[in-house]
Design a protein around this motif. Sequence first.
Motif, short mmCIF file in Angstrom:
data_model
loop_
_atom_site.label_atom_id
_atom_site.label_comp_id
_atom_site.label_asym_id
_atom_site.label_seq_id
_atom_site.Cartn_x
_atom_site.Cartn_y
_atom_site.Cartn_z
N VAL A 83 0.69 -1.05 -0.07
CA VAL A 83 -0.24 0.34 -0.22
C VAL A 83 0.71 1.22 -0.04
O VAL A 83 2.01 1.23 0.94
CB VAL A 83 -1.03 -0.15 1.13
CG1 VAL A 83 -1.49 1.31 1.00
CG2 VAL A 83 -2.06 -1.22 1.35
N CYS A 84 0.61 2.13 -0.67
CA CYS A 84 1.09 2.98 -0.99
C CYS A 84 1.39 3.88 0.56
O CYS A 84 0.29 4.30 0.49
CB CYS A 84 0.71 4.37 -2.67
SG CYS A 84 1.82 5.87 -2.52
N CYS A 104 -0.67 7.59 -0.99
CA CYS A 104 -1.51 8.32 -1.28
C CYS A 104 -2.83 7.15 -1.16
O CYS A 104 -3.99 6.87 -0.82
CB CYS A 104 -2.39 7.90 -2.51
SG CYS A 104 -1.40 6.09 -3.81
N GLU A 105 -2.01 5.92 -0.17
CA GLU A 105 -2.38 4.85 0.19
C GLU A 105 -3.35 3.84 -0.74
O GLU A 105 -4.41 2.95 -0.13
CB GLU A 105 -3.52 5.12 1.86
CG GLU A 105 -3.46 5.39 2.77
CD GLU A 105 -4.11 6.05 3.67
OE1 GLU A 105 -5.40 5.78 3.63
OE2 GLU A 105 -2.63 7.19 5.03
N GLU A 106 -2.82 3.93 -1.68
CA GLU A 106 -3.43 3.17 -2.65
C GLU A 106 -2.79 1.90 -3.08
O GLU A 106 -1.83 1.98 -2.88
CB GLU A 106 -3.45 3.92 -4.47
CG GLU A 106 -4.66 4.64 -4.28
CD GLU A 106 -5.99 4.22 -4.06
OE1 GLU A 106 -6.18 3.24 -4.87
OE2 GLU A 106 -6.81 5.08 -3.78
N CYS A 154 2.80 3.88 -4.64
CA CYS A 154 2.97 3.15 -6.23
C CYS A 154 3.96 4.62 -6.73
O CYS A 154 4.73 5.28 -6.95
CB CYS A 154 1.39 3.90 -6.46
SG CYS A 154 0.86 5.27 -5.93
N LEU A 155 3.88 3.97 -8.44
CA LEU A 155 4.40 4.72 -9.36
C LEU A 155 3.88 6.37 -9.61
O LEU A 155 5.25 6.76 -10.16
CB LEU A 155 3.82 4.01 -11.00
CG LEU A 155 4.50 4.44 -11.94
CD1 LEU A 155 6.37 4.25 -11.90
CD2 LEU A 155 3.90 3.69 -12.79
N ALA A 156 2.58 6.82 -9.69
CA ALA A 156 2.32 8.11 -9.61
C ALA A 156 3.21 8.98 -8.30
O ALA A 156 3.65 10.16 -8.58
CB ALA A 156 0.77 8.55 -9.25
#
Length: 118
Positions: A77-78, A81-83, A99-101
Amino acid sequence: MDTKQIKQTLYNIEIELRQKVCQLPDLQAHLLIQTHDSLSEIIKKMTDAQLCEHPLFFRLMQLDAAYCQLAMGLYGVCSDCEENIEAQLLRAEPLEQRCLACKQRNQQEHRQELRLNH
């Protein structure tokens, strides 16, 4: 990847990092890393030896965070952003925290900070 595979991957990274840390001349001169030392103890010893800027210190901190995330059910989990972190990114870098973003945004912000500091 299932939890067992993740644990094995993290353990393999830990073994590799422990070997590299034990070869650091700065640590050999100041402190001895024992095989039974926890990651926290190794991190503390590196801090005491003023090795916080060393790339291995950063990797140990990432590994410690990954173990904590796994224990809390948050591995993958990022941290921003927690995605969910993309699976291919985690396969390539099991200690990835973003995450990538968010990773790209963080790198861009860091580059901007470097420009402002020079």
